[in-house]
Design a protein around this motif. Structure first.
Motif, PDB file in Angstrom:
ATOM      1  N   PRO A  86       0.708  -1.288  -0.274  1.00 13.89           N
ATOM      2  CA  PRO A  86       0.126   0.345  -0.062  1.00 13.89           C
ATOM      3  C   PRO A  86       1.112   1.325   0.100  1.00 13.89           C
ATOM      4  CG  PRO A  86      -0.446  -1.715   1.655  1.00 13.89           C
ATOM      5  CD  PRO A  86       0.809  -1.780   1.067  1.00 13.89           C
ATOM      6  N   ASP A  87       0.697   2.855  -0.641  1.00 15.74           N
ATOM      7  CA  ASP A  87       1.243   3.612  -0.606  1.00 15.74           C
ATOM      8  C   ASP A  87       0.519   4.852   0.241  1.00 15.74           C
ATOM      9  OD1 ASP A  87       2.667   5.921  -1.437  1.00 15.74           O
ATOM     10  OD2 ASP A  87       1.685   6.018  -3.590  1.00 15.74           O
ATOM     11  N   GLY A  88       1.577   5.166   1.049  1.00  9.20           N
ATOM     12  CA  GLY A  88       0.950   5.831   2.806  1.00  9.20           C
ATOM     13  C   GLY A  88       1.336   7.309   1.565  1.00  9.20           C
ATOM     14  N   THR A  89       1.481   7.507   1.018  1.00 10.68           N
ATOM     15  CA  THR A  89       1.571   8.745   0.379  1.00 10.68           C
ATOM     16  C   THR A  89       0.769   9.870  -0.401  1.00 10.68           C
ATOM     17  OG1 THR A  89       3.038   7.991  -1.902  1.00 10.68           O
ATOM     18  CG2 THR A  89       4.011   8.771   0.904  1.00 10.68           C
ATOM     19  N   ILE A  90      -0.781   8.440  -0.455  1.00  8.69           N
ATOM     20  CA  ILE A  90      -1.793   8.714  -1.977  1.00  8.69           C
ATOM     21  C   ILE A  90      -2.401  10.116  -0.570  1.00  8.69           C
ATOM     22  CG2 ILE A  90      -1.019   7.182  -3.157  1.00  8.69           C
ATOM     23  CD1 ILE A  90      -3.636   5.823  -1.707  1.00  8.69           C
ATOM     24  N   ALA A  91      -3.181  10.801  -1.857  1.00  2.00           N
ATOM     25  CA  ALA A  91      -4.233  11.595  -1.267  1.00  2.00           C
ATOM     26  C   ALA A  91      -5.213  10.606  -0.538  1.00  2.00           C
ATOM     27  CB  ALA A  91      -4.536  12.508  -1.833  1.00  2.00           C
ATOM     28  N   GLN A  92      -5.493  11.327   0.527  1.00  2.00           N
ATOM     29  CA  GLN A  92      -6.676   9.645   1.378  1.00  2.00           C
ATOM     30  C   GLN A  92      -7.596  10.078   0.631  1.00  2.00           C
ATOM     31  OE1 GLN A  92      -7.216  12.013   5.138  1.00  2.00           O
ATOM     32  NE2 GLN A  92      -8.963  11.031   5.519  1.00  2.00           N
ATOM     33  N   ASP A  93      -8.285  11.082  -0.836  1.00  2.00           N
ATOM     34  CA  ASP A  93      -9.949  11.166  -1.357  1.00  2.00           C
ATOM     35  C   ASP A  93      -9.108   9.176  -2.226  1.00  2.00           C
ATOM     36  OD1 ASP A  93      -8.234  12.379  -2.859  1.00  2.00           O
ATOM     37  OD2 ASP A  93      -9.575  13.606  -3.259  1.00  2.00           O
TER      38      ASP A  93
END
Length: 664
Positions: A142-149
């Motif tokens: 999983p990518d923890g840097t992506i935008a929350q939306d």
């Protein structure tokens, strides 16, 4: 040869192999009747890790023979490190290749910045993936840097990618203290898939080893869901050590409940719990083996059974009857002792003989049934304290009594304890030094003025998770030294008998320490060879959540082992006693010496703990327990006294308990 892990070989209750290595399927079925997940118990972490590695290696090779990928789900917790080390060893020995392996990381912290290196996937790489021949394009996380939306869509695609490879062939996970798997916190649904979840305070406490402080742990995580985990063809759940014993029992023997997410593994047809004996210590077959099979009755096992029976019936030992034994599965003891009365008297006397007001031995007394020898008197004593307050927290009453009874007592503080001092304590002392300089040196000391400005500037610009400068760590260590000296003086220990060892392994500046090694052992060895003690006290509280106690105790055991190898004559007349601290107490069947305290003595112990002012309300590592250290200590000591009272023995205000360590 230096042996650095002797604490892991320490066995308090010798468990018969019958209860963890059954010889047949019928025998296994009998002893595991309370267990709802296939559970394998191993005498050591290494053997447990090898078992999981065997299974994973076989799965990888099976897929290689079929020309297929082997799809693995992996957690990144520290409990998996021994397994990773074994898999790396097999790769380096040419026994195993990971070319056909695909890895899906079980969770990632959220939100993360591009500069943030404290990532779950980085931990997985540093502990395992960077050391084997897995293809980089076969590692997914999983990518923890992506935008929350965009998280929801990202999770959907992560699930889809797992399915595109045919699903997980196996997943290896650790377990948190609240029963969380991956980061599925209590309350997680059995039908949950990969999603964003808030990390609770207990998990944050466990994760701070990677982040430097609890405050810097990201608030959320993107995690595989319970359903995602349960979709794996095989599941391996692992745990090591006493600190995981309670949650393992709930997971393996308890009800299926979302308050213990790991309990959902009971619904899987190929889930395996792999643990060592300490982690298994609360399971019925280990803790109360008489409930599952016939036992070989040792003195400790009989004591354990009778204490359990007293608690079950609400009776003191001497009021237990034949009927109580028969109705609660202890008829074997009636056959062994002839009657409840005989068994009751035997265990009552055993427990009575653990109580002593003379922890250093009573001079000119018959010591046949006393825990300590009457001679030599007085004794030379070393109390080893992992941090600069463990001595008074764990055995402050005993320490004070040893001094008052005329023994030659030394206290050795093994680490500086500097990371457990808050920045505000540094500011307070710096204000004092600056004020002192202005009043008595007319502000002329250039060193003080420059250091004051330098440290003030550092603290002003310090960010969460930043490692303190060497100067600040030194000041924090000095603060703790001053408190330890004050407490020692209060307990009438001469300051030339107070030793600050500052073991090097502790001085990483971070919560996660350096490996304990030869330099640490030599420092300890030099002290014990100089003092040649008749008594040594060490921390046996190996469930300390930060691991410092275990390393400190291993340093002492290793030093004693080297002295034994060198043929040191003084060792023949030395006993080693283990205490426990703020985190736990010895089980009563293991207690070999119990020192009572009067109300006045307990109050004096409190005062000595309070001398450590930096460890009161503002201490960084109080954990999830809201009680202060003196409160934890008093509650534990009163609890031990109440247990003895409930069993029908003498009624005291409080008691401190000890177990003897017998060097291997």
């Amino acid at each position: 040869m230096i042996r650095l892990n002797l604490s892991s070989q320490m066995v308090l209750n010798k468990v018969s192999p019958v209860f963890y290595r059954p010889s047949s399927a019928v025998e296994r079925s009998e002893i595991t009747r309370f267990e709802k997940i296939t559970t394998d118990i191993f005498p050591s972490i290494e053997e447990g890790a090898e078992n999981i590695a065997d299974n994973i290696a076989e799965e990888i090779k099976h897929k290689q023979r079929e020309g297929k990928y082997c799809v693995l789900g992996l957690g990144s917790g520290s409990s998996l490190t021994p397994i990773f080390k074994e898999l790396i060893r097999r790769y380096e020995a040419g026994e195993l290749s990971f070319k056909n392996v695909i890895v899906f990381n079980a969770y990632e912290y959220f939100p993360l910045t591009a500069e943030n290196h404290n990532r779950s996937i980085n931990q997985l790489k540093e502990r395992f993936l960077d050391f084997v021949d897995i293809e980089q394009q076969n590692i997914f996380t999983p990518d923890g840097t992506i935008a929350q939306d965009t998280v929801q869509e990202h999770c959907r695609l992560y699930e889809q990618r797992i399915k595109s490879f045919g699903g997980l062939d196996a997943i290896i996970l650790g377990i948190g203290r609240m029963g969380n798997i991956a980061t599925n916190e209590p309350g997680s649904s059995q039908t949950s898939t990969s999603r964003l979840i808030l990390i609770d305070s207990t998990s944050r406490e466990e994760m701070k080893m990677s982040f430097g402080s609890q405050e810097t742990v990201p608030p959320c995580s993107i995690t595989m869901g319970i359903q995602t985990i349960l979709s794996a063809k095989k599941i391996f759940l692992t745990a090591w050590g006493d600190e995981k014993a309670d949650i393992i029992k709930e997971t393996v023997e308890g009800k299926i409940t979302d308050s213990v997410p790991a309990s959902f593994l009971q619904t899987h047809n190929d889930a395996h719990v792999i643990i060592d004996l300490p982690a298994a210590s609360r399971l019925t077959r280990i803790r109360h083996p008489w409930l599952v099979a016939s036992c070989t009755w040792t003195d400790k096992l009989v004591r354990s059974a009778l204490v359990w029976l007293c608690q079950l019936t609400g009776k003191p030992i001497l009021k237990l009857t034949n009927k109580d034994y028969n109705e609660n599965g202890l008829s074997e003891l009636l056959a062994l002792y002839g009657s409840a009365y005989n068994a009751n008297i035997k265990i009552f006397n055993d427990l009575q003989h653990t109580i002593t007001g003379w922890p250093g031995g009573k001079p000119d007394a018959d010591d046949t049934h006393r825990p300590e020898r009457a001679k030599p008197f007085p004794k030379r004593v070393i109390v080893f304290s992992p941090h600069p307050d463990d001595d008074v927290i764990s055995m402050g009453g005993t320490l004070r009594r040893l001094v008052q009874q005329g023994h030659d007592v030394h206290v050795a503080y093994e680490t500086s304890g500097n990371i457990a001092v808050g920045d505000e304590e540094v500011v307070r002392f710096m204000h004092f030094i600056n004020g002192f300089n202005q009043l008595f040196d007319n502000n002329e000391d250039k060193v003080i003025r420059e250091k004051y400005r330098e440290i003030k500037s550092f603290l002003k610009n310090k960010k969460e998770g930043d490692i303190d400068s060497l100067d600040i760590r030194t000041i924090k260590g000095l603060i703790r030294r001053g408190e330890a000296r004050t407490a020692s003086t209060f307990n009438q220990i001469p300051l030339d008998h107070v030793h600050f060892l500052d073991l090097p392994f502790y001085e990483s500046g971070k919560i996660e320490k350096l490996p304990m090694g030869e330099a640490d052992v030599n420092i300890v060895r030099e002290l014990i060879a100089h003092v040649e003690p008749n008594q040594i006290y060490v921390a046996g509280d190996l469930a300390d959540p930060h691991g410092t106690h275990r390393k400190c105790t291993d340093a002492v055991f290793a030093a004693l082992d080297l002295e034994k190898q060198a043929g040191a004559a003084w060792l023949a007349d030395c006993k080693v006693w283990m205490y426990r601290g703020a985190w736990a107490e010895w089980e009563i069947e293991n207690i070999e010496m119990c020192v009572p305290m009067s109300p006045e003595e307990l109050l004096a112990k409190r005062y000595s703990i309070l001398k450590h002012q930096s460890q009161m309300e503002s201490a960084p590592f109080l954990g999830n327990d809201e009680r202060l250290f003196w409160q934890r200590s008093e509650d534990r000591n009163r609890g031990t006294a109440k247990l003895y009272d409930d069993l029908g023995l003498a009624c005291y205000e409080a008691m401190e308990a000890f177990v003897e360590y017998k060097p291997l």
